[in-house]
Design a protein around this motif. Structure first.
Motif, PDB file in Angstrom:
ATOM      1  N   PRO A 138      43.267  51.519  51.387  1.00 31.63           N
ATOM      2  CA  PRO A 138      43.375  51.754  52.830  1.00 31.63           C
ATOM      3  C   PRO A 138      42.834  50.546  53.597  1.00 31.63           C
ATOM      4  CG  PRO A 138      42.218  53.563  51.715  1.00 31.63           C
ATOM      5  CD  PRO A 138      42.321  52.440  50.741  1.00 31.63           C
ATOM      6  N   LEU A 139      43.474  50.226  54.704  1.00 30.09           N
ATOM      7  CA  LEU A 139      43.003  49.114  55.525  1.00 30.09           C
ATOM      8  C   LEU A 139      41.556  49.310  55.961  1.00 30.09           C
ATOM      9  CD1 LEU A 139      43.710  46.477  57.050  1.00 30.09           C
ATOM     10  CD2 LEU A 139      44.474  47.915  58.955  1.00 30.09           C
ATOM     11  N   GLY A 140      41.169  50.543  56.183  1.00 28.87           N
ATOM     12  CA  GLY A 140      39.816  50.830  56.655  1.00 28.87           C
ATOM     13  C   GLY A 140      38.777  50.978  55.569  1.00 28.87           C
ATOM     14  N   ALA A 141      39.159  50.729  54.296  1.00 29.24           N
ATOM     15  CA  ALA A 141      38.191  50.821  53.194  1.00 29.24           C
ATOM     16  C   ALA A 141      38.562  49.833  52.087  1.00 29.24           C
ATOM     17  CB  ALA A 141      38.146  52.249  52.644  1.00 29.24           C
ATOM     18  N   PRO A 142      38.523  48.520  52.387  1.00 24.76           N
ATOM     19  CA  PRO A 142      39.010  47.500  51.444  1.00 24.76           C
ATOM     20  C   PRO A 142      37.940  47.007  50.479  1.00 24.76           C
ATOM     21  CG  PRO A 142      38.512  46.458  53.536  1.00 24.76           C
ATOM     22  CD  PRO A 142      38.168  47.917  53.699  1.00 24.76           C
ATOM     23  N   SER A 143      37.296  47.902  49.750  1.00 23.23           N
ATOM     24  CA  SER A 143      36.163  47.487  48.917  1.00 23.23           C
ATOM     25  C   SER A 143      36.586  46.562  47.778  1.00 23.23           C
ATOM     26  CB  SER A 143      35.426  48.719  48.362  1.00 23.23           C
ATOM     27  OG  SER A 143      36.288  49.518  47.581  1.00 23.23           O
ATOM     28  N   LEU A 144      37.721  46.830  47.121  1.00 23.08           N
ATOM     29  CA  LEU A 144      38.171  45.942  46.039  1.00 23.08           C
ATOM     30  C   LEU A 144      38.612  44.599  46.597  1.00 23.08           C
ATOM     31  CD1 LEU A 144      38.931  45.275  43.139  1.00 23.08           C
ATOM     32  CD2 LEU A 144      41.143  46.417  43.526  1.00 23.08           C
ATOM     33  N   ARG A 145      39.397  44.599  47.647  1.00 20.38           N
ATOM     34  CA  ARG A 145      39.899  43.337  48.217  1.00 20.38           C
ATOM     35  C   ARG A 145      38.741  42.429  48.633  1.00 20.38           C
ATOM     36  NH1 ARG A 145      44.924  41.140  50.391  1.00 20.38           N
ATOM     37  NH2 ARG A 145      44.286  39.104  51.186  1.00 20.38           N
ATOM     38  N   ARG A 146      37.785  42.964  49.347  1.00 19.98           N
ATOM     39  CA  ARG A 146      36.664  42.139  49.813  1.00 19.98           C
ATOM     40  C   ARG A 146      35.819  41.642  48.635  1.00 19.98           C
ATOM     41  NH1 ARG A 146      39.688  41.743  53.215  1.00 19.98           N
ATOM     42  NH2 ARG A 146      39.682  42.784  55.234  1.00 19.98           N
TER      43      ARG A 146
ATOM     44  N   LEU B 149      38.388  44.638  36.805  1.00 19.75           N
ATOM     45  CA  LEU B 149      39.415  44.224  37.767  1.00 19.75           C
ATOM     46  C   LEU B 149      39.169  42.846  38.375  1.00 19.75           C
ATOM     47  CD1 LEU B 149      39.676  47.615  39.711  1.00 19.75           C
ATOM     48  CD2 LEU B 149      41.336  46.737  38.047  1.00 19.75           C
ATOM     49  N   LYS B 150      38.029  42.234  38.091  1.00 18.90           N
ATOM     50  CA  LYS B 150      37.629  41.037  38.821  1.00 18.90           C
ATOM     51  C   LYS B 150      38.508  39.818  38.541  1.00 18.90           C
ATOM     52  CE  LYS B 150      34.051  39.765  35.440  1.00 18.90           C
ATOM     53  NZ  LYS B 150      32.586  39.552  35.270  1.00 18.90           N
ATOM     54  N   HIS B 151      39.327  39.880  37.487  1.00 21.70           N
ATOM     55  CA  HIS B 151      40.194  38.738  37.184  1.00 21.70           C
ATOM     56  C   HIS B 151      41.494  38.755  37.992  1.00 21.70           C
ATOM     57  CE1 HIS B 151      41.743  41.996  34.724  1.00 21.70           C
ATOM     58  NE2 HIS B 151      42.856  41.314  34.514  1.00 21.70           N
ATOM     59  N   PHE B 152      41.744  39.837  38.728  1.00 25.78           N
ATOM     60  CA  PHE B 152      42.959  39.896  39.546  1.00 25.78           C
ATOM     61  C   PHE B 152      42.766  39.116  40.839  1.00 25.78           C
ATOM     62  CE2 PHE B 152      43.493  43.710  36.901  1.00 25.78           C
ATOM     63  CZ  PHE B 152      44.793  43.500  36.442  1.00 25.78           C
ATOM     64  N   ALA B 153      43.872  38.628  41.398  1.00 22.74           N
ATOM     65  CA  ALA B 153      43.830  37.859  42.641  1.00 22.74           C
ATOM     66  C   ALA B 153      43.681  38.798  43.831  1.00 22.74           C
ATOM     67  CB  ALA B 153      45.103  37.034  42.806  1.00 22.74           C
ATOM     68  N   PRO B 154      42.915  38.401  44.850  1.00 19.85           N
ATOM     69  CA  PRO B 154      42.786  39.249  46.040  1.00 19.85           C
ATOM     70  C   PRO B 154      44.133  39.610  46.649  1.00 19.85           C
ATOM     71  CG  PRO B 154      41.203  37.440  46.122  1.00 19.85           C
ATOM     72  CD  PRO B 154      42.106  37.174  44.949  1.00 19.85           C
ATOM     73  N   GLU B 155      45.108  38.692  46.561  1.00 18.15           N
ATOM     74  CA  GLU B 155      46.433  38.931  47.151  1.00 18.15           C
ATOM     75  C   GLU B 155      47.188  40.046  46.452  1.00 18.15           C
ATOM     76  OE1 GLU B 155      44.674  35.297  48.159  1.00 18.15           O
ATOM     77  OE2 GLU B 155      45.293  35.904  46.133  1.00 18.15           O
ATOM     78  N   GLN B 156      46.736  40.465  45.274  1.00 18.45           N
ATOM     79  CA  GLN B 156      47.376  41.588  44.593  1.00 18.45           C
ATOM     80  C   GLN B 156      46.921  42.927  45.140  1.00 18.45           C
ATOM     81  OE1 GLN B 156      46.782  39.545  40.440  1.00 18.45           O
ATOM     82  NE2 GLN B 156      48.227  41.230  40.124  1.00 18.45           N
ATOM     83  N   VAL B 157      45.989  42.910  46.072  1.00 18.27           N
ATOM     84  CA  VAL B 157      45.524  44.137  46.723  1.00 18.27           C
ATOM     85  C   VAL B 157      46.142  44.206  48.109  1.00 18.27           C
ATOM     86  CG1 VAL B 157      43.551  45.515  47.438  1.00 18.27           C
ATOM     87  CG2 VAL B 157      43.341  43.966  45.473  1.00 18.27           C
ATOM     88  N   ARG B 158      46.995  45.193  48.339  1.00 11.61           N
ATOM     89  CA  ARG B 158      47.610  45.387  49.648  1.00 11.61           C
ATOM     90  C   ARG B 158      46.762  46.368  50.454  1.00 11.61           C
ATOM     91  NH1 ARG B 158      52.970  43.561  48.914  1.00 11.61           N
ATOM     92  NH2 ARG B 158      52.574  41.567  47.888  1.00 11.61           N
ATOM     93  N   LEU B 159      46.438  45.951  51.674  1.00 11.54           N
ATOM     94  CA  LEU B 159      45.661  46.803  52.567  1.00 11.54           C
ATOM     95  C   LEU B 159      46.642  47.552  53.466  1.00 11.54           C
ATOM     96  CD1 LEU B 159      42.708  44.419  53.489  1.00 11.54           C
ATOM     97  CD2 LEU B 159      42.933  46.027  51.566  1.00 11.54           C
ATOM     98  N   VAL B 160      46.715  48.844  53.271  1.00  9.64           N
ATOM     99  CA  VAL B 160      47.729  49.664  53.924  1.00  9.64           C
ATOM    100  C   VAL B 160      47.123  50.351  55.149  1.00  9.64           C
ATOM    101  CG1 VAL B 160      49.456  51.463  53.599  1.00  9.64           C
ATOM    102  CG2 VAL B 160      48.711  50.087  51.638  1.00  9.64           C
ATOM    103  N   PRO B 161      47.674  50.117  56.341  1.00  8.68           N
ATOM    104  CA  PRO B 161      47.147  50.795  57.540  1.00  8.68           C
ATOM    105  C   PRO B 161      47.231  52.316  57.389  1.00  8.68           C
ATOM    106  CG  PRO B 161      48.637  49.001  58.163  1.00  8.68           C
ATOM    107  CD  PRO B 161      48.769  49.179  56.669  1.00  8.68           C
ATOM    108  N   GLU B 162      46.207  52.971  57.878  1.00  2.00           N
ATOM    109  CA  GLU B 162      46.155  54.427  57.769  1.00  2.00           C
ATOM    110  C   GLU B 162      47.373  55.092  58.409  1.00  2.00           C
ATOM    111  OE1 GLU B 162      42.263  53.116  56.512  1.00  2.00           O
ATOM    112  OE2 GLU B 162      43.598  52.487  58.127  1.00  2.00           O
TER     113      GLU B 162
END
Length: 422
Positions: A215-223, A256-269
């Motif tokens: 979710p866009l409002g909870a991007p814990s993996l992306r960050r 999961l730390k070896h994945f690229a941040p761009e592989q995480v899509r932040l989806v608006p609620e």
């Protein structure tokens, strides 16, 4: 990948054999509607069709069966959950005949609370504490120390990840012969599902085959991926309650730390709400916000990148409280641009309201209207909600506002104002 954090095939297969005591494999369905929409072969792994309507029962059951085998039958089992893990936990408590205490945020939808009680029966009790999952989790941990209990984590444990990995084992067995996914879309909350699945499939699929949806409002993996270490978010949007986690799990992040941040899509609620209404109206499939997350992520991808590919989306849950449906519909319409809210400054003279109504187009419908006429004022304020059939209609309407010299403010995307008065 660090194999210390990876689940082992033999352990996952043992977990899969054990979970067959509870339910048959959930369907892997080729969805014609989504396949046509994206010009691809889109499969849905229907984890909303487990006995508790989410994949969480897999990890909970695997944790409990190992605890029982280790002789932990005299402990009080404790969990913290926004809903789905609680239901899996309650189901397992009743299955094994052990006592459990469930900590849930106060904001948990009533439907999930009621279902947790139903699944656990006399074997569980529920405590509602905190506004978000992380506050609830801290309270549960304190209670574990107080009563010398046995914590059943929602995602941050090898046995939980191993149980969730059985989803991947089923997918591999269910795909037609000779077909492997070009893209596997995984919803992410605490990371147990995505860590378990990617670990199990690490020798079968290349890293670029995985796409994560938060979710866009909870991007814990992306960050966390962006910084290279686990980040605790200062705040989260709790709308996607099944994935609104401020801190990804330690073990899941290690996997999961070896994945690229761009592989995480932040989806608006609000985009997730569009997917929920689409799947309900076109397919008759009831999804909770977290359950729609992976499907919604497809709409953020370049259509050309999806064309002709075999795509598997994990539908993680269907525990939806229908009292939330009006809010979901409202959010979806605002995201699609077919509903807007304006504050208008209208002259206080006879016929002013009629002049305004004449500005509306044939497909514009007033869904909300509040007018406060004040004495000794030249102008009054109107709060108005307008629905229309196409977002392009608002372009013409706003042009007519400006031609008429009408004072207005579009407050549709002003979250503070919108939440206050809409």
């Amino acid at each position: 990948m660090n194999r210390k954090t990876a689940v082992k095939d033999a352990d996952v297969n043992a977990a899969l054999d054990a979970v067959r005591e509870l339910f048959a494999p959930t369907p892997l369905q080729l969805n014609e509607y989504l396949s046509k929409l994206y010009d691809a072969n889109v499969y849905l792994k229907r984890e909303d069709l487990t006995p508790v309507r989410s994949y969480k029962v897999r990890g909970a059951y695997n944790f409990f069966r190992k605890a029982m085998a280790a002789g932990q039958t005299d402990k009080v089992f404790i969990c913290a959950s926004a809903g789905n893990h609680a239901q899996g936990f309650a189901f397992a408590c009743r299955h094994f005949g052990v006592k459990g205490v469930v900590f849930m945020p106060v904001t948990t939808p009533q439907q999930k609370i009621d279902k947790t009680r139903a699944f656990g029966g006399p074997f569980i009790s529920i405590r509602l504490i905190g506004d978000i999952f992380d506050q609830c989790y801290r309270a549960a941990q304190a209670y574990v120390d107080e009563v010398d209990g046995f914590m059943v984590p929602p995602f941050d444990h090898e046995d939980i990840m191993e149980g969730q990995a059985t989803v991947a084992a089923e997918i591999i067995a269910q795909l037609p012969d000779g077909i492997t996914p070009d893209l596997l879309v995984l919803p992410v909350g605490g990371g147990g599902l995505s860590a378990g699945i990617t670990s199990f499939l690490s020798d079968r699929l290349p890293p670029e085959s995985f796409l994560f949806a938060e979710p866009l409002g909870a991007p814990s993996l992306r960050r966390s991926l962006e910084k290279g270490e686990i980040v605790t978010l200062p705040r989260v949007d709790n709308f996607v309650d099944g994935a609104a986690v401020a801190r990804i799990g330690t073990l899941p992040f290690a996997a999961l730390k070896h994945f690229a941040p761009e592989q995480v899509r932040l989806v608006p609620e609000n985009a997730i709400c569009c997917t929920m209404t689409d799947m309900l109206n076109t397919e008759g499939v009831v999804l909770e916000p977290a359950g729609a997350l992976a499907i919604a992520a497809l709409d953020l991808a370049d259509r050309q990148d999806l064309k002709g590919k075999t795509i598997v989306c994990i539908v993680s849950g269907g525990n939806f409280d229908f009292e939330r449906l009006p809010d979901v519909k409202e959010r979806a319409m605002r995201y699609r641009g077919v509903k807007k809210y304006f504050i208008l400054r209208l002259p206080q003279r006879p016929g002013a309201l009629r002049d305004f109504l004449n500005l509306l187009g044939p497909e514009d419908d007033i869904s909300r209207f509040e007018y406060l006429k004040k004495s000794a004022r030249n102008f009054g304020s109107i709060l108005i909600g307008i629905e229309t059939s196409s977002r392009e209609n608002f372009t013409g309407l706003i042009e007519r506002f400006e031609t008429a010299g009408l004072g207005y403010e579009d407050i549709t995307e002003n979250e503070i104002l919108a939440n206050l008065i809409i």
